[in-house]
Write a protein that holds these residues in place. Structure first.
Motif, PDB file in Angstrom:
ATOM      1  N   GLU A   6      43.650   9.734 -12.696  1.00  0.00           N
ATOM      2  CA  GLU A   6      44.056   9.569 -14.099  1.00  0.00           C
ATOM      3  C   GLU A   6      45.470  10.089 -14.362  1.00  0.00           C
ATOM      4  O   GLU A   6      45.981   9.986 -15.472  1.00  0.00           O
ATOM      5  N   LEU A  65      36.428  18.140   3.317  1.00  0.00           N
ATOM      6  CA  LEU A  65      34.972  17.974   3.274  1.00  0.00           C
ATOM      7  C   LEU A  65      34.627  16.505   3.056  1.00  0.00           C
ATOM      8  O   LEU A  65      35.232  15.844   2.203  1.00  0.00           O
ATOM      9  N   PHE A 101      35.720  14.930  -0.430  1.00  0.00           N
ATOM     10  CA  PHE A 101      35.640  15.755  -1.635  1.00  0.00           C
ATOM     11  C   PHE A 101      37.049  16.065  -2.118  1.00  0.00           C
ATOM     12  O   PHE A 101      37.864  16.616  -1.391  1.00  0.00           O
ATOM     13  N   GLN A 102      37.328  15.670  -3.349  1.00  0.00           N
ATOM     14  CA  GLN A 102      38.602  16.026  -3.956  1.00  0.00           C
ATOM     15  C   GLN A 102      38.294  16.909  -5.152  1.00  0.00           C
ATOM     16  O   GLN A 102      37.184  17.342  -5.332  1.00  0.00           O
ATOM     17  N   GLY A 103      39.267  17.219  -5.945  1.00  0.00           N
ATOM     18  CA  GLY A 103      38.993  18.033  -7.126  1.00  0.00           C
ATOM     19  C   GLY A 103      40.013  17.647  -8.171  1.00  0.00           C
ATOM     20  O   GLY A 103      40.442  16.498  -8.236  1.00  0.00           O
ATOM     21  N   LYS A 104      40.413  18.613  -9.002  1.00  0.00           N
ATOM     22  CA  LYS A 104      41.414  18.304 -10.025  1.00  0.00           C
ATOM     23  C   LYS A 104      42.713  17.881  -9.326  1.00  0.00           C
ATOM     24  O   LYS A 104      43.254  16.829  -9.610  1.00  0.00           O
ATOM     25  N   ILE A 105      43.208  18.709  -8.440  1.00  0.00           N
ATOM     26  CA  ILE A 105      44.348  18.303  -7.605  1.00  0.00           C
ATOM     27  C   ILE A 105      43.739  18.004  -6.243  1.00  0.00           C
ATOM     28  O   ILE A 105      43.331  16.910  -5.976  1.00  0.00           O
ATOM     29  N   HIS A 106      43.577  18.995  -5.412  1.00  0.00           N
ATOM     30  CA  HIS A 106      42.722  18.888  -4.233  1.00  0.00           C
ATOM     31  C   HIS A 106      42.551  20.281  -3.674  1.00  0.00           C
ATOM     32  O   HIS A 106      43.363  21.176  -3.948  1.00  0.00           O
ATOM     33  N   PRO A 107      41.501  20.501  -2.887  1.00  0.00           N
ATOM     34  CA  PRO A 107      41.293  21.843  -2.345  1.00  0.00           C
ATOM     35  C   PRO A 107      42.476  22.294  -1.473  1.00  0.00           C
ATOM     36  O   PRO A 107      43.185  21.468  -0.902  1.00  0.00           O
ATOM     37  N   GLU A 108      42.667  23.566  -1.419  1.00  0.00           N
ATOM     38  CA  GLU A 108      43.658  24.194  -0.527  1.00  0.00           C
ATOM     39  C   GLU A 108      42.945  25.324   0.196  1.00  0.00           C
ATOM     40  O   GLU A 108      43.271  26.495   0.066  1.00  0.00           O
ATOM     41  N   MET A 109      41.938  24.923   0.975  1.00  0.00           N
ATOM     42  CA  MET A 109      40.988  25.888   1.514  1.00  0.00           C
ATOM     43  C   MET A 109      41.577  26.881   2.510  1.00  0.00           C
ATOM     44  O   MET A 109      40.995  27.919   2.767  1.00  0.00           O
ATOM     45  N   SER A 130      35.750  18.251 -14.555  1.00  0.00           N
ATOM     46  CA  SER A 130      34.998  19.070 -13.606  1.00  0.00           C
ATOM     47  C   SER A 130      35.048  20.516 -14.059  1.00  0.00           C
ATOM     48  O   SER A 130      36.063  20.974 -14.586  1.00  0.00           O
ATOM     49  N   GLN A 148      31.122  17.735 -11.327  1.00  0.00           N
ATOM     50  CA  GLN A 148      32.343  16.941 -11.190  1.00  0.00           C
ATOM     51  C   GLN A 148      32.036  15.507 -11.609  1.00  0.00           C
ATOM     52  O   GLN A 148      31.070  14.922 -11.110  1.00  0.00           O
ATOM     53  N   LEU A 193      40.421  27.487  -4.811  1.00  0.00           N
ATOM     54  CA  LEU A 193      41.085  26.884  -3.653  1.00  0.00           C
ATOM     55  C   LEU A 193      40.157  25.959  -2.878  1.00  0.00           C
ATOM     56  O   LEU A 193      40.598  25.027  -2.212  1.00  0.00           O
ATOM     57  N   ILE A 194      38.861  26.221  -2.951  1.00  0.00           N
ATOM     58  CA  ILE A 194      37.901  25.418  -2.178  1.00  0.00           C
ATOM     59  C   ILE A 194      37.411  24.213  -2.988  1.00  0.00           C
ATOM     60  O   ILE A 194      37.229  23.125  -2.448  1.00  0.00           O
ATOM     61  N   LEU A 195      37.207  24.406  -4.287  1.00  0.00           N
ATOM     62  CA  LEU A 195      36.579  23.346  -5.086  1.00  0.00           C
ATOM     63  C   LEU A 195      37.553  22.637  -6.031  1.00  0.00           C
ATOM     64  O   LEU A 195      37.244  21.558  -6.530  1.00  0.00           O
ATOM     65  N   SER A 196      38.680  23.243  -6.317  1.00  0.00           N
ATOM     66  CA  SER A 196      39.685  22.655  -7.213  1.00  0.00           C
ATOM     67  C   SER A 196      39.086  22.149  -8.534  1.00  0.00           C
ATOM     68  O   SER A 196      39.278  20.997  -8.911  1.00  0.00           O
TER      69      SER A 196
END
Lengths: 284, 284
Positions: A67, A137, A144-152, B123, B139, B219-222
Motif C-alpha cells: 500500500e 520465514l 512472512f513480511q510485516g509493516k516494512i519487513h523483519p530485520e531478525m 497488523s 496481520q 525486529l522479528i515480526l515487523s
C-alpha cells in the motif's frame, strides 16, 4: 514456461532462468556497482529468454508494503547509489512482465522450503550467518513480511559470561549481528573464523549467541524447521553446539521434535537465493 | 445473527454473545474448575441463544496445527485436569455449530485489532503482562500461528546491570516471564507491583526487560503497532519508560513511526479477549 530470478546482494547480483521444478537452465553473476550499470548487464542477460515473470530477492531494507507509494524501493541502505532506488518499478519498466519482490533472506528461505532442507515441512526459518546476519520465514508456501519487513539479525541477545567484546553493529553495538557475524568473530578474536577452527572458546561464544537468537525465533515464530546457513556455518561444529544450547535453553517447554531435524544445514549449496527468486515468480 | 465467544483462562472462563459490530449482548464469568463442571456451566449459559458459530480463545499450550490428530486439544498444562483435554472436540459435540479455536492472546489481539487500539492498522501485536506474559499477532485480519503456536512471553532477554534476581520461570528461570511478570516483580522486590508505585528502580528494571522483548518482537515480526496490556501495565509510567528504551535500542534502524502510537495501551478494558473470541466465529 521459463521464469527469471534475481538474487540482488550488496556485492553481487545473481541472475538465473529456471522452471517450476527448481531446475536452473542458465545463470550469470554480475558484480553490484551503480544501479544503471548493473541493471544494464542484468537486462543483457535476460534479453536471451522469453520470460513469463521475474522474481527478485533483494538486499535491503526494501519497502514491501504494497500500500506504500514506495513499494519495491530500496530504503535507507549504506550503499548510497541504491538509496531510494525504485528497483521494482525499474524492472517492471525494463521487462513488461509481472515482477515480484521480496527480501534476499525470504527468497533464500523460499528456495530451501520448496527444493531444499525445508521441502518436507510446512514452515521454516532460514538464517544466514556471514558478513551480516539475516533470517526469512516461509509458512504454508508464503514468505512472512510485516509493516516494512523483519530485520531478525539485529535482535538483542544476552551476553556470554566470558565475553567482553563491545559488539560491532553500527546501529546497536551488541545485537546478534554485532556479536556473532563474521566481522564480529574477526574483531573479537583478531582473526577470521576459518583460521580459528580449533579454538573451542571461539565457537562456544558463537554458539551461545546463535542459540539464544534461535530460541527467541522459535518462541516467537514457532517454525517447524530452522535452516542455518551462511559462511560462518562452514564451521560445522557449530551445528552440534547450537543444538545442545537450544535444547538446554528451551528445557522442553515447547516440543520442537528431533533437534537434528529442527536445526539443519541448507541443502541448496548457495543457490537457495536465486532458486527462491525464481519461485517468487513461478508461484504466482 | 449472533455469535458466541469463550475466553478460557486458567482462573476464569468468560462467555459472551455478540454480533459482528463488536457489541456484547450477554456475558457470564465462570470460575475455571475441572473441565466437566466448567463446561456444563458454559453450556447452560449458551443454551439461551441461537448461535451461528462459536469462537474460543484458550489458555495453553493448545494444539493449533489443523493437520494434527490432537488439533484443538490442551497440551502439557500445569492445570492437570485440563491436560490432554480435547476442548475443540468437546465444544463441537456440545453445540453442533462451527467452532473456531485460537490462543487467548491471539484472540485478545484480534479483539483490539478489530475494535480497539489496533483498528486503524493492518497488523498489531498484543502483549499481556500479568501473572504470566504472552503475546499474539494479527496481520491483515488473521492471527499468526505456527507449528504449535508462539510462546512469546518466554523469550530470553539481556539482564539489567543492577538486577541480580535469578528469575522465577519454572522452565527457563530468567526468560521474560521469569524476569518481568507480576510474580517476578513481587519476588524480586518483596512486594506486589501496585504497592511499589513510587519506587523508580522497580519500573526502570521492569521497563528494561519489556523494552528488550519489544525490540525483538519488532525486529522479528515487523508489526505496525504494539498494544501493551495486562495487570502490570496499570503502572502507567511504564509506557513512557518502555517507549524511551525501545527508541534508544532500535536507534532508528527501523522506522516504527511515532512511538506514542507504535506502543499503545489497550482500548477494550479487559473485554479484548472475549470480543476477539466472538470475532473468531463471526469472521469465518
Amino acid at each position: 514456461m521459463v521464469f527469471g530470478g534475481i538474487e540482488a546482494g550488496g556485492t553481487k547480483i545473481v541472475c538465473a532462468v529456471g522452471n517450476r521444478s527448481g531446475e536452473i537452465t542458465s545463470k550469470k553473476v554480475i558484480p553490484t556497482s551503480a544501479p544503471e550499470e548493473t541493471l544494464m548487464e542484468v537486462k543483457a542477460f535476460f534479453s536471451h529468454f522469453d520470460l513469463e515473470a521475474l522474481g527478485v530477492g533483494s538486499f535491503g531494507p526494501v519497502d514491501l508494503n504494497k500500500e506504500s507509494d514506495t513499494y519495491g524501493t530500496i530504503l535507507n541502505t549504506p550503499k548510497t547509489d541504491w538509496k531510494n532506488f525504485d528497483l521494482l518499478g525499474r524492472l517492471k519498466g525494463d521487462y513488461q512482465i509481472p515482477v515480484y519482490i521480496d527480501t534476499d533472506v525470504n527468497a533464500a528461505c523460499l528456495g530451501e522450503y520448496r527444493y531444499g532442507a525445508g521441502k518436507c515441512v510446512n514452515s521454516c526459518l532460514y538464517i544466514t550467518v556471514g558478513t551480516g546476519i539475516g533470517a526469512g520465514l516461509v509458512q504454508d508456501g508464503y514468505t512472512f513480511q510485516g509493516k516494512i519487513h523483519p530485520e531478525m539479525g539485529h535482535v538483542m541477545v544476552p551476553r556470554h559470561s566470558d565475553d567482553s567484546f563491545a559488539g560491532c553493529c553500527p546501529y546497536h553495538g551488541n545485537c546478534l549481528e554485532g556479536m556473532a557475524s563474521g566481522p564480529a568473530i574477526e574483531k573479537r578474536h583478531g582473526n577470521k573464523g576459518y583460521l580459528l577452527s580449533h579454538d573451542a572458546a571461539v565457537w562456544e561464544i558463537e554458539a551461545h549467541y546463535l542459540a539464544h537468537a534461535i530460541v527467541n525465533y522459535t518462541l516467537i515464530l514457532s517454525p517447524e524447521r530452522i535452516i542455518l546457513g551462511g559462511g560462518v556455518m562452514k564451521q560445522e561444529i557449530l551445528y552440534s553446539l547450537v543444538r545442545e544450547k537450544v535444547s538446554k535453553l528451551l528445557n522442553s517447554y515447547v516440543d520442537v521434535g528431533n533437534l537434528n531435524d529442527f536445526i539443519s544445514a541448507p541443502a541448496l549449496d548457495d543457490e537457495q537465493g536465486v532458486k527462491g527468486a525464481i519461485t517468487l515468480a513461478a508461484d504466482r
